[in-house]
Scaffold this motif. Structure first.
Motif, PDB file in Angstrom:
ATOM      1  N   UNK A   1     -10.192   1.516  10.264  1.00  0.00           N
ATOM      2  CA  UNK A   1      -9.117   2.369  10.783  1.00  0.00           C
ATOM      3  C   UNK A   1      -7.760   1.701  10.568  1.00  0.00           C
ATOM      4  N   UNK A   2      -7.688   0.400  10.899  1.00  0.00           N
ATOM      5  CA  UNK A   2      -6.433  -0.348  10.711  1.00  0.00           C
ATOM      6  C   UNK A   2      -6.066  -0.388   9.225  1.00  0.00           C
ATOM      7  N   UNK A   3      -7.052  -0.657   8.364  1.00  0.00           N
ATOM      8  CA  UNK A   3      -6.807  -0.745   6.935  1.00  0.00           C
ATOM      9  C   UNK A   3      -6.325   0.571   6.337  1.00  0.00           C
ATOM     10  N   UNK A   4      -6.981   1.675   6.699  1.00  0.00           N
ATOM     11  CA  UNK A   4      -6.585   2.992   6.183  1.00  0.00           C
ATOM     12  C   UNK A   4      -5.187   3.359   6.672  1.00  0.00           C
ATOM     13  N   UNK A   5      -4.929   3.083   7.960  1.00  0.00           N
ATOM     14  CA  UNK A   5      -3.601   3.366   8.522  1.00  0.00           C
ATOM     15  C   UNK A   5      -2.521   2.570   7.783  1.00  0.00           C
ATOM     16  N   UNK A   6      -2.785   1.278   7.566  1.00  0.00           N
ATOM     17  CA  UNK A   6      -1.808   0.415   6.907  1.00  0.00           C
ATOM     18  C   UNK A   6      -1.588   0.841   5.456  1.00  0.00           C
ATOM     19  N   UNK A   7      -2.667   1.216   4.771  1.00  0.00           N
ATOM     20  CA  UNK A   7      -2.570   1.672   3.377  1.00  0.00           C
ATOM     21  C   UNK A   7      -1.708   2.936   3.286  1.00  0.00           C
ATOM     22  N   UNK A   8      -1.995   3.914   4.140  1.00  0.00           N
ATOM     23  CA  UNK A   8      -1.222   5.165   4.138  1.00  0.00           C
ATOM     24  C   UNK A   8       0.228   4.939   4.531  1.00  0.00           C
ATOM     25  N   UNK A   9       0.443   4.051   5.496  1.00  0.00           N
ATOM     26  CA  UNK A   9       1.807   3.747   5.931  1.00  0.00           C
ATOM     27  C   UNK A   9       2.604   3.088   4.811  1.00  0.00           C
ATOM     28  N   UNK A  10       1.954   2.195   4.068  1.00  0.00           N
ATOM     29  CA  UNK A  10       2.621   1.528   2.943  1.00  0.00           C
ATOM     30  C   UNK A  10       3.019   2.534   1.877  1.00  0.00           C
ATOM     31  N   UNK A  11       2.102   3.426   1.514  1.00  0.00           N
ATOM     32  CA  UNK A  11       2.400   4.442   0.500  1.00  0.00           C
ATOM     33  C   UNK A  11       3.493   5.385   0.995  1.00  0.00           C
ATOM     34  N   UNK A  12       3.453   5.737   2.279  1.00  0.00           N
ATOM     35  CA  UNK A  12       4.476   6.621   2.843  1.00  0.00           C
ATOM     36  C   UNK A  12       5.852   5.949   2.803  1.00  0.00           C
ATOM     37  N   UNK A  13       5.892   4.655   3.111  1.00  0.00           N
ATOM     38  CA  UNK A  13       7.162   3.922   3.094  1.00  0.00           C
ATOM     39  C   UNK A  13       7.729   3.838   1.681  1.00  0.00           C
ATOM     40  N   UNK A  14       6.871   3.557   0.698  1.00  0.00           N
ATOM     41  CA  UNK A  14       7.351   3.504  -0.691  1.00  0.00           C
ATOM     42  C   UNK A  14       7.850   4.880  -1.138  1.00  0.00           C
ATOM     43  N   UNK A  15       7.166   5.942  -0.724  1.00  0.00           N
ATOM     44  CA  UNK A  15       7.619   7.302  -1.069  1.00  0.00           C
ATOM     45  C   UNK A  15       8.977   7.605  -0.435  1.00  0.00           C
ATOM     46  N   UNK A  16       9.189   7.141   0.797  1.00  0.00           N
ATOM     47  CA  UNK A  16      10.474   7.352   1.470  1.00  0.00           C
ATOM     48  C   UNK A  16      11.588   6.614   0.731  1.00  0.00           C
ATOM     49  N   UNK A  17      11.300   5.397   0.275  1.00  0.00           N
ATOM     50  CA  UNK A  17      12.298   4.640  -0.492  1.00  0.00           C
ATOM     51  C   UNK A  17      12.636   5.373  -1.783  1.00  0.00           C
ATOM     52  N   UNK A  18      11.624   5.878  -2.475  1.00  0.00           N
ATOM     53  CA  UNK A  18      11.850   6.605  -3.734  1.00  0.00           C
ATOM     54  C   UNK A  18      12.670   7.874  -3.499  1.00  0.00           C
TER      55      UNK A  18
END
Length: 199
Positions: free
Chosen positions: A172-189
């Motif tokens: 659960x922690x890993x999936x949350x962190x993975x999705x959060x990382x991708x979401x953050x990179x998308x926000x930067x883009x």
């Protein structure tokens, strides 16, 4: 007389237009600074996450080398395999940390910032799907096999239940962190695109 009034009104309009233009330019500059600051904060968050992951790896490496063999019946091969994975994860985190510079988001041009963000996103996905998931597909059945060689009956069931709970929490922690990382990179883009539209 009318010409003089018209000329005076025209001059006032020019002055007002110039003031409005200056105000818009100042607002654009302030807006760009705010967006760049937000981008840098997001990039700093990504780098902090890498540091936390690296610290976990640094803790887990000696755990698999010295502690686990003493407190449980796991084989030397299982411990070596787990240690190798943690070492690889630590090296990968170091590479990502070294390549991802936060100054790119406050000083460098937008092309460099976009390249850095896309590379970070690509490296995150590559680690997860090419290394992380395959590791877990080997680790889990091997872990069950190792414990089944030593524990039997209720004891084995208890060990596997606790392991399953730990695995579930970790997943659960890993999936949350993975999705959060991708979401953050998308926000930067998206913020980079916004700045490009303003340019």
């Amino acid at each position: 007389m009318n010409n003089a009034i018209d000329s005076k009104e025209l001059q006032e309009m020019k002055v007002q237009l110039e003031l409005l233009t200056q105000k818009l330019e100042r607002e654009t500059i302030v807006n760009e600074r705010l967006i760049r600051h937000s981008m840098k904060e997001k990039a700093n968050t990504l780098r902090r996450n890498i540091i936390i992951e690296s610290l976990v790896c640094i803790i887990m490496i000696p755990f698999f080398i010295w502690i686990l063999p003493k407190i449980s019946p796991h084989s030397m091969y299982f411990c070596a395999f787990s240690t190798a994975f943690m070492s690889l994860a630590l090296a990968y985190d170091y590479y990502m940390y070294r390549e991802f510079h936060t100054k790119d988001f406050s000083e460098a041009n937008l092309i460099e910032a976009r390249k850095a963000t896309l590379k970070f996103k690509q490296l995150t996905r590559r680690w997860t799907f090419c290394i992380g998931i395959p590791f877990m597909m080997i680790f889990i059945p091997w872990f069950v096999y190792e414990n089944a060689q030593v524990y039997k009956g209720e004891m084995l069931k208890l060990v596997l239940i606790f392991a399953a709970i730990g695995l579930l929490i970790g997943s659960v922690i890993g999936i949350y962190q993975f999705n959060k990382t991708l979401r953050t990179t998308d926000e930067i883009l998206m913020q980079i695109e916004e700045l490009e539209e303003q340019a």
